[in-house]
Scaffold this active site. Structure first.
Site, PDB file in Angstrom:
ATOM      1  N   HIS A  14       0.703  -1.170  -0.017  1.00 54.00           N
ATOM      2  CA  HIS A  14       0.046   0.144   0.226  1.00 54.00           C
ATOM      3  C   HIS A  14       0.877   1.205   0.114  1.00 54.00           C
ATOM      4  O   HIS A  14       1.506   1.556   1.053  1.00 54.00           O
ATOM      5  CB  HIS A  14      -0.949   0.001   1.174  1.00 54.00           C
ATOM      6  CG  HIS A  14      -2.166   1.118   1.190  1.00 54.00           C
ATOM      7  ND1 HIS A  14      -3.437   0.713   1.141  1.00 54.00           N
ATOM      8  CD2 HIS A  14      -1.981   2.391   0.871  1.00 54.00           C
ATOM      9  CE1 HIS A  14      -4.075   1.905   1.416  1.00 54.00           C
ATOM     10  NE2 HIS A  14      -3.326   2.782   1.003  1.00 54.00           N
ATOM     11  N   HIS A  16       1.394   5.478  -1.627  1.00 50.00           N
ATOM     12  CA  HIS A  16       1.163   6.469  -2.501  1.00 50.00           C
ATOM     13  C   HIS A  16       2.361   7.061  -3.251  1.00 50.00           C
ATOM     14  O   HIS A  16       3.005   7.698  -2.337  1.00 50.00           O
ATOM     15  CB  HIS A  16       0.228   7.454  -1.920  1.00 50.00           C
ATOM     16  CG  HIS A  16      -0.983   6.908  -1.333  1.00 50.00           C
ATOM     17  ND1 HIS A  16      -2.271   7.242  -1.890  1.00 50.00           N
ATOM     18  CD2 HIS A  16      -1.045   6.247  -0.147  1.00 50.00           C
ATOM     19  CE1 HIS A  16      -2.945   6.263  -1.142  1.00 50.00           C
ATOM     20  NE2 HIS A  16      -2.632   5.778  -0.202  1.00 50.00           N
ATOM     21  N   LYS A 109      -9.224  -0.918  -6.517  1.00 44.62           N
ATOM     22  CA  LYS A 109      -9.263  -0.105  -5.374  1.00 44.62           C
ATOM     23  C   LYS A 109     -10.689   0.482  -5.189  1.00 44.62           C
ATOM     24  O   LYS A 109     -10.859   1.296  -6.209  1.00 44.62           O
ATOM     25  CB  LYS A 109      -7.986   0.865  -5.126  1.00 44.62           C
ATOM     26  CG  LYS A 109      -8.224   1.717  -3.668  1.00 44.62           C
ATOM     27  CD  LYS A 109      -7.672   1.038  -2.535  1.00 44.62           C
ATOM     28  CE  LYS A 109      -8.099   1.953  -1.421  1.00 44.62           C
ATOM     29  NZ  LYS A 109      -6.743   2.474  -0.869  1.00 44.62           N
ATOM     30  N   HIS A 146     -10.865   1.008   0.869  1.00 40.41           N
ATOM     31  CA  HIS A 146     -10.557   1.896   2.191  1.00 40.41           C
ATOM     32  C   HIS A 146     -11.858   1.987   2.954  1.00 40.41           C
ATOM     33  O   HIS A 146     -12.884   2.028   2.477  1.00 40.41           O
ATOM     34  CB  HIS A 146     -10.564   3.206   1.511  1.00 40.41           C
ATOM     35  CG  HIS A 146     -10.402   4.226   2.605  1.00 40.41           C
ATOM     36  ND1 HIS A 146      -8.915   4.768   2.617  1.00 40.41           N
ATOM     37  CD2 HIS A 146     -11.069   4.961   3.483  1.00 40.41           C
ATOM     38  CE1 HIS A 146      -9.179   5.536   4.021  1.00 40.41           C
ATOM     39  NE2 HIS A 146     -10.379   5.544   4.313  1.00 40.41           N
ATOM     40  N   HIS A 185      -5.243  -0.940   5.444  1.00 41.48           N
ATOM     41  CA  HIS A 185      -5.008  -0.413   6.776  1.00 41.48           C
ATOM     42  C   HIS A 185      -5.718  -0.507   7.741  1.00 41.48           C
ATOM     43  O   HIS A 185      -6.652   0.267   8.108  1.00 41.48           O
ATOM     44  CB  HIS A 185      -4.528   1.384   6.692  1.00 41.48           C
ATOM     45  CG  HIS A 185      -5.515   1.962   5.264  1.00 41.48           C
ATOM     46  ND1 HIS A 185      -6.983   1.908   5.616  1.00 41.48           N
ATOM     47  CD2 HIS A 185      -5.379   2.692   4.377  1.00 41.48           C
ATOM     48  CE1 HIS A 185      -7.396   2.725   4.648  1.00 41.48           C
ATOM     49  NE2 HIS A 185      -6.338   2.978   4.002  1.00 41.48           N
ATOM     50  N   ASP A 259       0.921   2.369   3.782  1.00 43.31           N
ATOM     51  CA  ASP A 259       0.110   3.632   3.491  1.00 43.31           C
ATOM     52  C   ASP A 259       0.990   4.939   3.390  1.00 43.31           C
ATOM     53  O   ASP A 259       0.503   5.850   3.906  1.00 43.31           O
ATOM     54  CB  ASP A 259      -1.116   3.731   4.296  1.00 43.31           C
ATOM     55  CG  ASP A 259      -2.212   4.664   3.789  1.00 43.31           C
ATOM     56  OD1 ASP A 259      -2.094   4.892   2.417  1.00 43.31           O
ATOM     57  OD2 ASP A 259      -2.972   4.893   4.508  1.00 43.31           O
TER      58      ASP A 259
END
Ligand code: DOR
Ligand code: ZN
Length: 361
Positions: A14, A16, A109, A146, A185, A259
């Site tokens: 995970h 970004h 996602k 999420h 998460h 994350d």
């Protein structure tokens, strides 16, 4: 500098990486310690302003990331981007099928609309995408979720995840029993229990949700660097996550997913500042700390647990370890000070002295 343990470079499930000037700053930190990263699709194509919502944009984004990797780490640096597609109310089934068949992305996602940063293309109602979930279930495409509700003034934000688990997530699980689901998460007792109790269901967990609880957001004054979504939770949730970390790994249920979510500090230190913790520069050190807190000083056990934690989702995604770059990373006993910032982006543990350092071979 004594070696504490050596690992096959882990996979971060995970991450970004953005699609702008931040990419160059943050990507090398992930590329240094991981062999591969699962790239989140809430990045905006600078030409179209669109998130990574179709397979053409996935391909373009991957090409961009590969070019930044070559520029920053050298053209023969071995590192893999595992791409995901952003699920929207308008996801096109033919595009989903052909993009997946062509290997452009490995997962899809789901962001509930407005639940977090970059979720303005998220889904408004899960039933609107039931036909997409059906096809994903048939093709074996993992759904990354999420797990929070879209915001509402009536809802306690600390309960957003638990409410989601008991409503939307339970509905998906019940109606699509073969669909592979990764609850991203996990931050609450309810989410981790859900992961442990349901088949075809896995989770990822961040270092900050293991090491901190929501007191850290307010310690000595407001701490924007500890603001992420889902929020750091109450102590009892943090305790449950830690108490069940090892069990969840032994059961192949919980995977490493940092994350890491970089924002320029100026965009965090202001009213309506952005959510996200930039953990990539200290990710392995932070996980090591969490494992040590739970498993004690048995570094052999920590090594086995961390290695397993990093590989659990390989079969879920249908990826062979042999197809990923094979490198080692060492954790050394070495005192170092985490920089206060990396070109305007504040990392987790900024300015703190750590006693362990991850060192690339
Ligand atoms: O804190 C967060 N930041 N949570 C997310 O879900 C998204 C992320 C981001 O992209 O900044
Ligand atoms: Zn994220």
């Amino acid at each position: 500098m004594g070696q504490i343990l050596e690992l096959d470079k882990p996979i971060d499930w995970h991450t970004h990486l953005r699609w702008d000037e931040r990419t160059k700053i943050v990507l090398p930190h992930s590329a240094r310690v991981f062999s591969a990263v699962e790239v989140m699709p809430n990045a905006k194509d600078p030409d179209t302003g669109k998130m990574v919502v179709d397979s053409k944009t996935v391909a373009k984004y991957k090409k961009y990331l590969q070019s930044v990797l070559a520029e920053t780490m050298g053209s023969d640096y071995e590192f893999e981007f595992i791409m995901s597609l952003y699920l929207t109310d308008k996801t096109d089934i033919q595009d989903l099928k052909s993009g997946y068949r062509d290997g452009l992305f490995k997962a899809v996602k789901m962001y509930p609309l407005g639940a977090t940063t970059g979720s303005d293309a998220g889904i408004s109602e899960v039933k609107n995408v039931a036909h997409v979930l059906e096809v994903m279930s048939e093709l074996g495409i993992p759904l990354l979720i999420h797990p929070e509700m879209s915001p509402s003034k009536e809802m306690n934000i600390l309960e957003s995840e638990s409410i989601f688990v008991n409503s939307t997530l339970s509905w998906i699980r019940k109606n699509f029993s073969n669909l592979k689901i990764v609850v991203e998460h996990v931050t609450t007792k309810e989410s981790l229990k859900f992961v442990l109790e349901n088949s075809n269901t896995w989770g990822t967990i961040t270092p900050q949700h293991l090491l901190f609880n929501h007191n850290a957001i307010f310690e000595g004054g407001l701490q924007p660097d500890m603001y992420c979504l889902p929020l750091l939770k109450q102590i009892e949730h943090q305790k449950y996550l830690n108490d069940n970390l090892f069990k969840a790994i032994v059961l192949d249920k919980l995977a490493l997913g940092t994350d890491t979510a970089p924002h320029m500090s100026k965009d965090k230190y202001k009213p309506c500042g952005c959510a996200g913790v930039f953990s990539a520069p200290v990710a392995l050190e932070a996980y090591y700390q969490a494992f040590k807190n739970n498993l004690g000083n048995d570094n052999e056990l920590i090594k086995v647990a961390m290695q397993r934690f990093a590989h659990i989702l390989l079969p879920v995604y249908g990826i062979n370890l042999e197809d990923l770059p094979k490198r080692d990373i060492s954790l050394l006993k070495s005192s170092w000070q985490v920089p206060k910032e990396y070109e305007g982006i504040t990392p987790m543990f900024a300015g703190q002295t750590l006693e362990v350092k991850a060192l690339n071979e």
